[in-house]
Write an enzyme that holds these catalytic residues in place. Structure first.
Site, PDB file in Angstrom:
ATOM      1  N   LYS A 162       1.016  -0.834   0.113  1.00  0.00           N
ATOM      2  CA  LYS A 162      -0.471   0.097   0.133  1.00  0.00           C
ATOM      3  C   LYS A 162       0.505   0.893   0.370  1.00  0.00           C
ATOM      4  O   LYS A 162       1.961   1.396  -1.113  1.00  0.00           O
ATOM      5  CB  LYS A 162      -1.123   0.431   1.176  1.00  0.00           C
ATOM      6  CG  LYS A 162      -1.759  -1.546   0.948  1.00  0.00           C
ATOM      7  CD  LYS A 162      -2.874  -1.101   1.971  1.00  0.00           C
ATOM      8  CE  LYS A 162      -3.962  -2.600   2.065  1.00  0.00           C
ATOM      9  NZ  LYS A 162      -4.964  -3.727   3.129  1.00  0.00           N
ATOM     10  N   SER A 205      -6.162  -9.705   6.691  1.00  0.00           N
ATOM     11  CA  SER A 205      -5.562  -9.775   7.943  1.00  0.00           C
ATOM     12  C   SER A 205      -5.214 -11.332   7.833  1.00  0.00           C
ATOM     13  O   SER A 205      -5.154 -11.593   8.850  1.00  0.00           O
ATOM     14  CB  SER A 205      -6.848  -9.515   9.089  1.00  0.00           C
ATOM     15  OG  SER A 205      -7.468  -8.134   9.168  1.00  0.00           O
TER      16      SER A 205
HETATM   17  P1  PGA Z   1      -4.645  -6.439   5.483  1.00  0.00           P
HETATM   18  O1  PGA Z   1      -4.237  -5.881   3.802  1.00  0.00           O
HETATM   19  O2  PGA Z   1      -3.671  -7.611   4.819  1.00  0.00           O
HETATM   20  O3  PGA Z   1      -3.667  -5.395   6.044  1.00  0.00           O
HETATM   21  O4  PGA Z   1      -5.952  -6.762   5.632  1.00  0.00           O
HETATM   22  C1  PGA Z   1      -5.031  -7.070   3.108  1.00  0.00           C
HETATM   23  C2  PGA Z   1      -5.242  -6.176   1.620  1.00  0.00           C
HETATM   24  O5  PGA Z   1      -5.860  -5.142   1.410  1.00  0.00           O
HETATM   25  O6  PGA Z   1      -4.125  -6.236   0.361  1.00  0.00           O
END
Ligand code: PGA
Length: 251
Positions: free
Chosen positions: A10, A215
């Site tokens: 991200k 998650s």
């Molecule tokens: P997360 O994000 O593992 O922090 O829940 C997953 C994603 O958005 O691809």
């Protein structure tokens, strides 16, 4: 099928941080990476080249982009083309990530335009789909996945090579929340995604990867990755530290 372990960073990491993280990841995981697994690192655009340099020569470790615009070039201020991404060393890209849909306002049909354009431009595309909590509570899982997949794949040729397209099922309520979908929920959604892919592509859809995201952590990865129709994971928060993500890829 070769399982894919993808790290979606991200909007995190400078170039130096990205390079350090992949060097640590290789040190912690490359020798022991089990047969039948590969790893994908998806940094922000600004760290693509630094991440590529850090991964150089590492077999079974790939580079991807989080986004692109569906055009070769032109007056699209702030956007990046598939060719630019490939030039920076990436071979994969995401489309339809929940944050692009729900924070940046991308529509199902725009996600579809991007998916077909990216594939035609030679990228391996991971189309992300998933329902919001209110949609799940209103029993709209099948409706949402059907709409996102049919519009997301509307212009994709029926004869594409199966390894070039994956779908990531990421329930919006499980992304970044610490709430992970349970095995029964993952099995149900992934079976549905497989059936929808078979409707579009026929039996070759059995060779397309379906990833779970939301998650995923070192302590739940091995249970998730062993489920039927789970061909990999897309990891956000727990992919930022090489130590955590290496425990996931080795889980
Ligand atoms: P997360 O994000 O593992 O922090 O829940 C997953 C994603 O958005 O691809």
């Amino acid at each position: 099928m070769i399982k894919l372990f993808a790290a979606n960073w991200k909007m995190h990491k400078t170039q130096a941080e990205a390079r350090q993280t992949v060097e640590d990841l290789l040190r912690l995981s490359a020798v022991d990476l089990p047969v039948g697994r590969e790893v994908l690192v998806i940094p922000p655009f600004t760290a693509l080249s630094a991440t590529a340099a850090g991964l150089a020569g590492a077999e079974r470790y790939h580079l991807g982009a989080q986004n692109f615009y569906p055009a070769d070039h032109g007056a699209f201020t702030g956007e990046v083309s598939p060719a630019m991404i490939r030039d920076a060393g990436a071979s994969f890209a995401l489309t339809g990530h929940s944050e692009r849909r729900h924070v940046l306002g991308e529509s199902d049909s725009f996600v579809g335009q991007k998916t077909s354009f990216g594939l035609a431009a030679g990228l391996k595309v991971i189309l992300c789909v998933g329902e919001k909590i209110e949609e799940r509570e209103a029993s709209k899982l099948a409706e949402v996945l059907t709409r996102q997949i049919s519009l997301g794949l509307a212009d994709v040729p029926k004869n594409i090579a199966p390894e070039t397209l994956s779908v990531a099922y990421e329930p919006v309520w499980a992304i970044g929340t610490g709430l992970v979908a349970g095995p029964a929920e993952i099995l149900e959604a992934h079976a549905l995604v497989r059936a929808l892919l078979e409707d579009v592509f026929g039996s070759v859809a059995r060779e397309m990867r379906i990833l779970y995201g939301g998650s995923v952590k070192p302590d739940n990865a091995s249970e998730i990755i062993a489920l039927d129709n789970v061909d990999g994971v897309l990891v956000g928060g727990a992919s930022l530290k090489a130590d955590d993500f290496s425990r996931i890829v080795l889980a």
